[in-house]
Each structure stands twice: as structure tokens, then as C-alpha cells.
Design a protein around this motif. Sequence first.
Motif, PDB file in Angstrom:
ATOM      1  N   UNK A   1      11.407 -37.744  42.684  1.00 52.96           N
ATOM      2  CA  UNK A   1      10.282 -37.777  43.738  1.00 52.96           C
ATOM      3  C   UNK A   1      10.116 -36.436  44.184  1.00 52.96           C
ATOM      4  N   UNK A   2      11.336 -35.526  44.173  1.00 58.90           N
ATOM      5  CA  UNK A   2      11.163 -34.179  44.899  1.00 58.90           C
ATOM      6  C   UNK A   2      10.027 -33.314  43.906  1.00 58.90           C
ATOM      7  N   UNK A   3      10.475 -33.665  42.531  1.00 65.95           N
ATOM      8  CA  UNK A   3       9.800 -32.901  41.700  1.00 65.95           C
ATOM      9  C   UNK A   3       8.237 -33.391  41.435  1.00 65.95           C
ATOM     10  N   UNK A   4       7.986 -34.446  41.581  1.00 69.35           N
ATOM     11  CA  UNK A   4       6.371 -34.917  41.863  1.00 69.35           C
ATOM     12  C   UNK A   4       5.799 -34.341  42.973  1.00 69.35           C
ATOM     13  N   UNK A   5       6.584 -34.056  44.225  1.00 69.40           N
ATOM     14  CA  UNK A   5       5.796 -33.740  45.260  1.00 69.40           C
ATOM     15  C   UNK A   5       5.544 -32.288  45.146  1.00 69.40           C
ATOM     16  N   UNK A   6       6.646 -31.383  44.406  1.00 68.55           N
ATOM     17  CA  UNK A   6       6.392 -30.046  43.955  1.00 68.55           C
ATOM     18  C   UNK A   6       4.953 -29.994  42.925  1.00 68.55           C
ATOM     19  N   UNK A   7       4.629 -30.744  42.199  1.00 67.37           N
ATOM     20  CA  UNK A   7       3.581 -30.737  41.362  1.00 67.37           C
ATOM     21  C   UNK A   7       2.200 -31.314  42.411  1.00 67.37           C
TER      22      UNK A   7
ATOM     23  N   UNK B   1       8.524 -26.227  51.484  1.00 64.66           N
ATOM     24  CA  UNK B   1       8.663 -27.314  52.749  1.00 64.66           C
ATOM     25  C   UNK B   1       8.653 -28.687  51.999  1.00 64.66           C
ATOM     26  N   UNK B   2       9.620 -29.625  52.222  1.00 67.68           N
ATOM     27  CA  UNK B   2       9.438 -31.021  51.584  1.00 67.68           C
ATOM     28  C   UNK B   2       9.102 -32.058  52.876  1.00 67.68           C
ATOM     29  N   UNK B   3       9.065 -31.499  54.013  1.00 72.81           N
ATOM     30  CA  UNK B   3       8.802 -32.483  55.203  1.00 72.81           C
ATOM     31  C   UNK B   3       7.515 -33.062  55.153  1.00 72.81           C
ATOM     32  N   UNK B   4       6.327 -32.582  54.444  1.00 69.09           N
ATOM     33  CA  UNK B   4       5.198 -33.449  54.442  1.00 69.09           C
ATOM     34  C   UNK B   4       5.116 -34.811  53.809  1.00 69.09           C
ATOM     35  N   UNK B   5       6.015 -34.830  52.684  1.00 68.02           N
ATOM     36  CA  UNK B   5       6.521 -35.847  51.712  1.00 68.02           C
ATOM     37  C   UNK B   5       7.462 -36.658  52.288  1.00 68.02           C
ATOM     38  N   UNK B   6       8.443 -36.003  52.817  1.00 67.71           N
ATOM     39  CA  UNK B   6       9.890 -36.990  53.009  1.00 67.71           C
ATOM     40  C   UNK B   6      10.215 -36.574  54.641  1.00 67.71           C
ATOM     41  N   UNK B   7       9.595 -37.482  55.367  1.00 68.27           N
ATOM     42  CA  UNK B   7       9.760 -37.413  56.770  1.00 68.27           C
ATOM     43  C   UNK B   7      10.216 -38.823  57.288  1.00 68.27           C
TER      44      UNK B   7
END
Length: 256
Positions: free
Chosen positions: A141-147, A124-130
Motif C-alpha cells: 500500500x505504501x509503494x502504491x501511494x508513492x507512485x 509524507x504518508x499522512x494523506x493516504x494513511x490517516x
Amino acid sequence: MLGFSSLPMDTGAIQKSKQTQPSTSALPVEKNEGHDGVLARTAVSLEYASLRHASHCPLGLYVVPSSRNILIWDGVFFVHQGYYADSILKFRLTFPETYPESPPAVDFVTDIFHPLISQNGSFNLSPRFRPWRPKEHHVFDVLHWVKVAFKKHALDQFQESYCFNKEAFRFCPLVLRIDLFHLFSPLRYRESTQSFAALAMQSASLSQSESALFDADHPSPMGPVGTDIVFKKLNAEQFRKERSRLGLQEWKDTTA
């Protein structure tokens, strides 16, 4: 010893890589591909090239576009710290034809017990990209959020509405802290937190198994899935040659 065949795309190794930058002008155009598809493929190629810039791809993450489709990237995440330390997690990014107007999807090939990861591997990407903002948000940005999502401070802040795995969420430290505070049982809180840590550690251990790393038919929450990142067993001589090919210095024995 193990190795994998794709070159790393992180800040520590990328500057030493001799891999050429992807060319957007030479991209093959698929038959009947629409205007949006061409724009998406061009944008994705530029984003991949941008990962060469310092800090764009976080340390421990490696990605490579699929040899069959530039809109699919295969990745692996070596977790260094936290509850999931020493995990080796394969994942996949899938870009829609409408990218960058719509975000990529992130799915984990490796089965992992995590609040933001569903039983079929969806992350789920939503907590970071909403919401997702195409002019502000990028692949790095997506890769950093995964980490970040695997770090303790992030696990403390997840909200249930964003968690695909409700069972994992109920074990999260912050949830336990709130629930158990009303029970006035610090001991139970510590024990429950230890239970979450144990489950995360078990996932980490399973992700390192020979079957998970080397078997092409190892069960995945995504179902049967091929990947362009392939791990191979290396004997001592093969390992030495591979390090030499990559320009890495020999490790020194500090035990003497």
C-alpha cells in the motif's frame, strides 16, 4: 545504457525471477534485540515475500532489503507519466522496531521538487494513511501511494497541511486554479501551471544525470547515504549479455 545490480520486485518481472523467497526462520537475531524487534523483522520479511504476488508491487518500482539490515529497504522509482515523466528516483523505506503497529518511513535519496517531500527527503504518508491501521495497511500500500503521489490527479488534491514543501504546494494546479479564479485570469493560471510543470521536468532531468545515477558521493537531501541499488554504465555487449541473463528477448529494429 545503464543497469542496476538488484533484481526487480515488480509485477512485470517478478514472475520470471528465480530469486528465492526470503526465509523468516533463518533470520539472524541481533544481540540484545527485543521481542518487538524480532516481530518486526519477521513481519518485514513476510511483506517482502508477498511482493511476488500480482499487483502488490506497482510497475516501475523496485525494492531490495539492505544487506546490513532487513528493516531498511532501498528502492528506485522509474516515473513513466505525468509532470515527473522519465524521473529516476532513488528512495529508502525504514521500518521501526514496532512495525507493523507503526508505519515505515519513506525518504527520497534523490533530490526532487514535490509537495509531499521535505528538504531533507522525507515523504509524507499522512494523506493516504490517516491513521495507519496495522491490520489493513501493508508495504505494498505504501509503494502504491508513492507512485500515485506523482500523478496529476493526486497533485490536484493535496492539502497544504500535508505538504512538507510549501513552495511546491503553491505551484500545484488546484491551488493555482482556486487562487487565480478570483483574479479572473485564465492566462495567468495556464502560465503558472506551466511553471510547475517546468520545475517538475527540471527535477526529472537532474535525476537522470550521470552524477545522480553513478556517483556514490552525489549530494542527497538525506546526506551521505549508502544504497544497495547501484547503477552501472553498460556498453552494448554488456547490455546484450545482461538482457540474455535475465531471459529478455532482443529488441527488433522497426525502423527498417
